[in-house]
Design a protein around this motif. Structure first.
Motif, PDB file in Angstrom:
ATOM      1  N   ARG A   1       0.819  -1.211   0.000  1.00  0.00           N
ATOM      2  CA  ARG A   1       0.000   0.000   0.000  1.00  0.00           C
ATOM      3  C   ARG A   1       0.854   1.263   0.000  1.00  0.00           C
ATOM      4  NH1 ARG A   1      -0.692  -2.093   5.196  1.00  0.00           N
ATOM      5  NH2 ARG A   1       0.153  -0.804   6.885  1.00  0.00           N
ATOM      6  N   ASP A   2       2.048   1.192   0.639  1.00  0.00           N
ATOM      7  CA  ASP A   2       2.941   2.338   0.642  1.00  0.00           C
ATOM      8  C   ASP A   2       3.477   2.611  -0.764  1.00  0.00           C
ATOM      9  OD1 ASP A   2       2.810   2.853   3.427  1.00  0.00           O
ATOM     10  OD2 ASP A   2       4.198   1.188   3.793  1.00  0.00           O
ATOM     11  N   ARG A   3       3.828   1.541  -1.471  1.00  0.00           N
ATOM     12  CA  ARG A   3       4.330   1.707  -2.832  1.00  0.00           C
ATOM     13  C   ARG A   3       3.243   2.253  -3.746  1.00  0.00           C
ATOM     14  NH1 ARG A   3       6.848  -3.321  -1.556  1.00  0.00           N
ATOM     15  NH2 ARG A   3       5.421  -4.522  -2.866  1.00  0.00           N
ATOM     16  N   ILE A   4       2.037   1.743  -3.569  1.00  0.00           N
ATOM     17  CA  ILE A   4       0.918   2.226  -4.389  1.00  0.00           C
ATOM     18  C   ILE A   4       0.670   3.708  -4.134  1.00  0.00           C
ATOM     19  CG2 ILE A   4      -1.572   2.037  -4.758  1.00  0.00           C
ATOM     20  CD1 ILE A   4      -1.291  -0.977  -4.247  1.00  0.00           C
ATOM     21  N   GLN A   5       0.668   4.109  -2.860  1.00  0.00           N
ATOM     22  CA  GLN A   5       0.454   5.519  -2.526  1.00  0.00           C
ATOM     23  C   GLN A   5       1.534   6.406  -3.136  1.00  0.00           C
ATOM     24  OE1 GLN A   5       0.293   5.566   1.760  1.00  0.00           O
ATOM     25  NE2 GLN A   5      -1.908   5.111   1.835  1.00  0.00           N
ATOM     26  N   GLY A   6       2.782   5.939  -3.054  1.00  0.00           N
ATOM     27  CA  GLY A   6       3.874   6.730  -3.593  1.00  0.00           C
ATOM     28  C   GLY A   6       3.774   6.912  -5.091  1.00  0.00           C
ATOM     29  N   LEU A   7       3.495   5.828  -5.795  1.00  0.00           N
ATOM     30  CA  LEU A   7       3.388   5.907  -7.252  1.00  0.00           C
ATOM     31  C   LEU A   7       2.160   6.715  -7.665  1.00  0.00           C
ATOM     32  CD1 LEU A   7       4.383   2.224  -8.081  1.00  0.00           C
ATOM     33  CD2 LEU A   7       5.781   4.278  -8.426  1.00  0.00           C
ATOM     34  N   ASN A   8       1.066   6.552  -6.957  1.00  0.00           N
ATOM     35  CA  ASN A   8      -0.139   7.325  -7.270  1.00  0.00           C
ATOM     36  C   ASN A   8       0.044   8.816  -6.988  1.00  0.00           C
ATOM     37  OD1 ASN A   8      -1.592   5.143  -8.201  1.00  0.00           O
ATOM     38  ND2 ASN A   8      -2.646   4.757  -6.259  1.00  0.00           N
ATOM     39  N   ALA A   9       0.921   9.136  -6.040  1.00  0.00           N
ATOM     40  CA  ALA A   9       1.171  10.543  -5.711  1.00  0.00           C
ATOM     41  C   ALA A   9       2.050  11.217  -6.763  1.00  0.00           C
ATOM     42  CB  ALA A   9       1.820  10.651  -4.340  1.00  0.00           C
ATOM     43  N   GLY A  10       2.644  10.423  -7.652  1.00  0.00           N
ATOM     44  CA  GLY A  10       3.436  11.027  -8.716  1.00  0.00           C
ATOM     45  C   GLY A  10       4.884  10.615  -8.764  1.00  0.00           C
ATOM     46  N   ALA A  11       5.276   9.617  -7.939  1.00  0.00           N
ATOM     47  CA  ALA A  11       6.666   9.147  -7.988  1.00  0.00           C
ATOM     48  C   ALA A  11       6.911   8.377  -9.281  1.00  0.00           C
ATOM     49  CB  ALA A  11       6.963   8.258  -6.787  1.00  0.00           C
ATOM     50  N   ASP A  12       8.139   8.449  -9.780  1.00  0.00           N
ATOM     51  CA  ASP A  12       8.508   7.729 -11.000  1.00  0.00           C
ATOM     52  C   ASP A  12       9.091   6.356 -10.697  1.00  0.00           C
ATOM     53  OD1 ASP A  12       8.412   9.882 -13.395  1.00  0.00           O
ATOM     54  OD2 ASP A  12       8.985  10.869 -11.530  1.00  0.00           O
ATOM     55  N   ASP A  13       9.555   6.157  -9.475  1.00  0.00           N
ATOM     56  CA  ASP A  13      10.091   4.862  -9.065  1.00  0.00           C
ATOM     57  C   ASP A  13      10.092   4.810  -7.550  1.00  0.00           C
ATOM     58  OD1 ASP A  13      11.142   2.328  -9.178  1.00  0.00           O
ATOM     59  OD2 ASP A  13      12.955   2.883 -10.275  1.00  0.00           O
ATOM     60  N   TYR A  14      10.243   3.619  -6.997  1.00  0.00           N
ATOM     61  CA  TYR A  14      10.151   3.390  -5.554  1.00  0.00           C
ATOM     62  C   TYR A  14      11.237   2.396  -5.183  1.00  0.00           C
ATOM     63  CZ  TYR A  14       7.495   2.917  -1.127  1.00  0.00           C
ATOM     64  OH  TYR A  14       7.081   2.948   0.185  1.00  0.00           O
ATOM     65  N   VAL A  15      12.229   2.824  -4.409  1.00  0.00           N
ATOM     66  CA  VAL A  15      13.374   1.991  -4.069  1.00  0.00           C
ATOM     67  C   VAL A  15      13.382   1.738  -2.566  1.00  0.00           C
ATOM     68  CG1 VAL A  15      15.887   1.789  -4.124  1.00  0.00           C
ATOM     69  CG2 VAL A  15      14.684   2.928  -6.003  1.00  0.00           C
ATOM     70  N   LEU A  16      13.460   0.465  -2.189  1.00  0.00           N
ATOM     71  CA  LEU A  16      13.425   0.099  -0.774  1.00  0.00           C
ATOM     72  C   LEU A  16      14.818   0.093  -0.156  1.00  0.00           C
ATOM     73  CD1 LEU A  16      10.850  -2.836  -0.821  1.00  0.00           C
ATOM     74  CD2 LEU A  16      10.493  -0.528   0.069  1.00  0.00           C
ATOM     75  N   LYS A  17      14.908   0.597   1.064  1.00  0.00           N
ATOM     76  CA  LYS A  17      16.140   0.506   1.848  1.00  0.00           C
ATOM     77  C   LYS A  17      16.189  -0.852   2.536  1.00  0.00           C
ATOM     78  CE  LYS A  17      15.895   5.426   3.182  1.00  0.00           C
ATOM     79  NZ  LYS A  17      15.739   6.328   4.344  1.00  0.00           N
ATOM     80  N   PRO A  18      17.362  -1.440   2.704  1.00  0.00           N
ATOM     81  CA  PRO A  18      18.649  -0.973   2.168  1.00  0.00           C
ATOM     82  C   PRO A  18      18.752  -1.311   0.683  1.00  0.00           C
ATOM     83  CG  PRO A  18      18.940  -3.034   3.318  1.00  0.00           C
ATOM     84  CD  PRO A  18      17.495  -2.657   3.516  1.00  0.00           C
ATOM     85  N   PHE A  19      19.491  -0.499  -0.071  1.00  0.00           N
ATOM     86  CA  PHE A  19      19.627  -0.737  -1.503  1.00  0.00           C
ATOM     87  C   PHE A  19      21.100  -0.662  -1.893  1.00  0.00           C
ATOM     88  CE2 PHE A  19      18.259   3.672  -0.684  1.00  0.00           C
ATOM     89  CZ  PHE A  19      19.401   4.362  -1.072  1.00  0.00           C
ATOM     90  N   ASP A  20      21.405  -1.272  -3.024  1.00  0.00           N
ATOM     91  CA  ASP A  20      22.757  -1.223  -3.567  1.00  0.00           C
ATOM     92  C   ASP A  20      22.936   0.103  -4.304  1.00  0.00           C
ATOM     93  OD1 ASP A  20      25.271  -2.958  -4.441  1.00  0.00           O
ATOM     94  OD2 ASP A  20      24.559  -1.874  -6.209  1.00  0.00           O
ATOM     95  N   LEU A  21      24.050   0.769  -4.066  1.00  0.00           N
ATOM     96  CA  LEU A  21      24.259   2.084  -4.661  1.00  0.00           C
ATOM     97  C   LEU A  21      24.340   2.026  -6.181  1.00  0.00           C
ATOM     98  CD1 LEU A  21      26.796   3.600  -2.098  1.00  0.00           C
ATOM     99  CD2 LEU A  21      24.377   4.199  -2.396  1.00  0.00           C
ATOM    100  N   ASP A  22      24.913   0.958  -6.713  1.00  0.00           N
ATOM    101  CA  ASP A  22      24.971   0.820  -8.166  1.00  0.00           C
ATOM    102  C   ASP A  22      23.578   0.607  -8.753  1.00  0.00           C
ATOM    103  OD1 ASP A  22      27.716   1.188  -8.405  1.00  0.00           O
ATOM    104  OD2 ASP A  22      28.145  -0.934  -8.055  1.00  0.00           O
ATOM    105  N   GLU A  23      22.733  -0.127  -8.021  1.00  0.00           N
ATOM    106  CA  GLU A  23      21.355  -0.295  -8.499  1.00  0.00           C
ATOM    107  C   GLU A  23      20.630   1.048  -8.483  1.00  0.00           C
ATOM    108  OE1 GLU A  23      17.098  -2.474  -7.464  1.00  0.00           O
ATOM    109  OE2 GLU A  23      18.848  -2.850  -6.187  1.00  0.00           O
ATOM    110  N   LEU A  24      20.865   1.858  -7.457  1.00  0.00           N
ATOM    111  CA  LEU A  24      20.251   3.177  -7.404  1.00  0.00           C
ATOM    112  C   LEU A  24      20.667   4.002  -8.616  1.00  0.00           C
ATOM    113  CD1 LEU A  24      18.542   5.288  -5.897  1.00  0.00           C
ATOM    114  CD2 LEU A  24      20.633   5.981  -4.699  1.00  0.00           C
ATOM    115  N   SER A  25      21.944   3.952  -8.966  1.00  0.00           N
ATOM    116  CA  SER A  25      22.423   4.687 -10.143  1.00  0.00           C
ATOM    117  C   SER A  25      21.715   4.200 -11.401  1.00  0.00           C
ATOM    118  CB  SER A  25      23.935   4.509 -10.298  1.00  0.00           C
ATOM    119  OG  SER A  25      24.629   5.156  -9.256  1.00  0.00           O
ATOM    120  N   ALA A  26      21.527   2.886 -11.511  1.00  0.00           N
ATOM    121  CA  ALA A  26      20.840   2.333 -12.673  1.00  0.00           C
ATOM    122  C   ALA A  26      19.388   2.798 -12.719  1.00  0.00           C
ATOM    123  CB  ALA A  26      20.908   0.806 -12.646  1.00  0.00           C
ATOM    124  N   ARG A  27      18.745   2.844 -11.559  1.00  0.00           N
ATOM    125  CA  ARG A  27      17.355   3.330 -11.500  1.00  0.00           C
ATOM    126  C   ARG A  27      17.283   4.793 -11.920  1.00  0.00           C
ATOM    127  NH1 ARG A  27      13.209   0.382  -8.481  1.00  0.00           N
ATOM    128  NH2 ARG A  27      14.125  -1.618  -7.890  1.00  0.00           N
TER     129      ARG A  27
END
Length: 217
Positions: free
Chosen positions: A84-110
């Motif tokens: 539900r948090d991801r849905i709210q974020g995307l519906n509010a206008g986010a282009d992507d949703y990344v969960l912590k903890p995340f890999d820094l290289d993956e963040l760059s790719a996103r």
């Protein structure tokens, strides 16, 4: 790109800023008030937004950004992992949703993926005369010969390639250069435009008197 990072956790914010700073200009804010003030004065290319901040909720900030008509790409970075948090974020206008903890290289790719979509680039490789600019690989060649660019030169070139055929003001280019964290000279824009012209060709960037500069399609 010039990126606005909104993250109050010092360790994570510092790590993300340091990682992204290798290729991008990054402004790191630890509160929504500071982020709002920054967005009033700077034209950002992308926002990384935490949700739980000391002075409010990131979703409220995102909604206000979208209501203002700004279409800057926004990637939410959060530990909130419920659907539900991801849905709210995307519906509010986010282009992507990344969960912590995340890999820094993956963040760059996103970030690269979101930015390519934002500038409607079906193919990240652009051909301008005898120049070939590959924004994914961060390579540019002229007549088949690869050209080496510094991080700041790339930042200035990227500013032009995202606005091909349009005027880019000196103030916008100064923002890009200033965001690297060091003071710049008053003629810094002229210096970096000159460097790019020497490497890419004298006619690659045109001067528009009173308006700034332009790279034609």
């Amino acid at each position: 790109m010039r990126i606005l990072l909104i993250e109050d956790e010092a360790l994570l914010g510092g790590a993300v800023a340091a990682h992204l700073h290798k290729l991008h200009a990054v402004d790191w804010m630890q509160s929504l008030d500071a982020a709002s003030e920054a967005m009033r004065t700077v034209d950002y290319d992308l926002v990384l937004l935490d949700l739980d901040l000391p002075d409010g909720h990131g979703l409220d900030f995102l909604v206000s950004v979208r209501k203002s008509g700004r279409d800057v790409p926004v990637i939410i970075i959060t530990a909130r992992d419920q659907v539900r948090d991801r849905i709210q974020g995307l519906n509010a206008g986010a282009d992507d949703y990344v969960l912590k903890p995340f890999d820094l290289d993956e963040l760059s790719a996103r970030i690269n993926s979101v930015q390519r979509r934002a500038i409607a680039m079906a193919n990240p490789q652009q051909t301008i005369g005898d120049l070939v600019i590959d924004q994914t690989a961060r390579r540019v060649s002229k007549g088949g010969v690869e050209i080496s660019l510094t991080a700041r030169e790339w930042a200035v070139l990227e500013c032009f390639t995202q606005r091909l055929g349009a005027a880019v003001s000196k103030a916008k280019l100064e923002d890009v250069l200033c965001a690297f964290g060091a003071e710049i000279e008053s003629n810094a824009v002229e210096v970096y435009v000159s460097r790019l012209r020497k490497k890419l060709g004298a006619e690659s960037i045109r001067t528009l008197r009173g308006l700034g500069y332009r790279m034609d399609r």
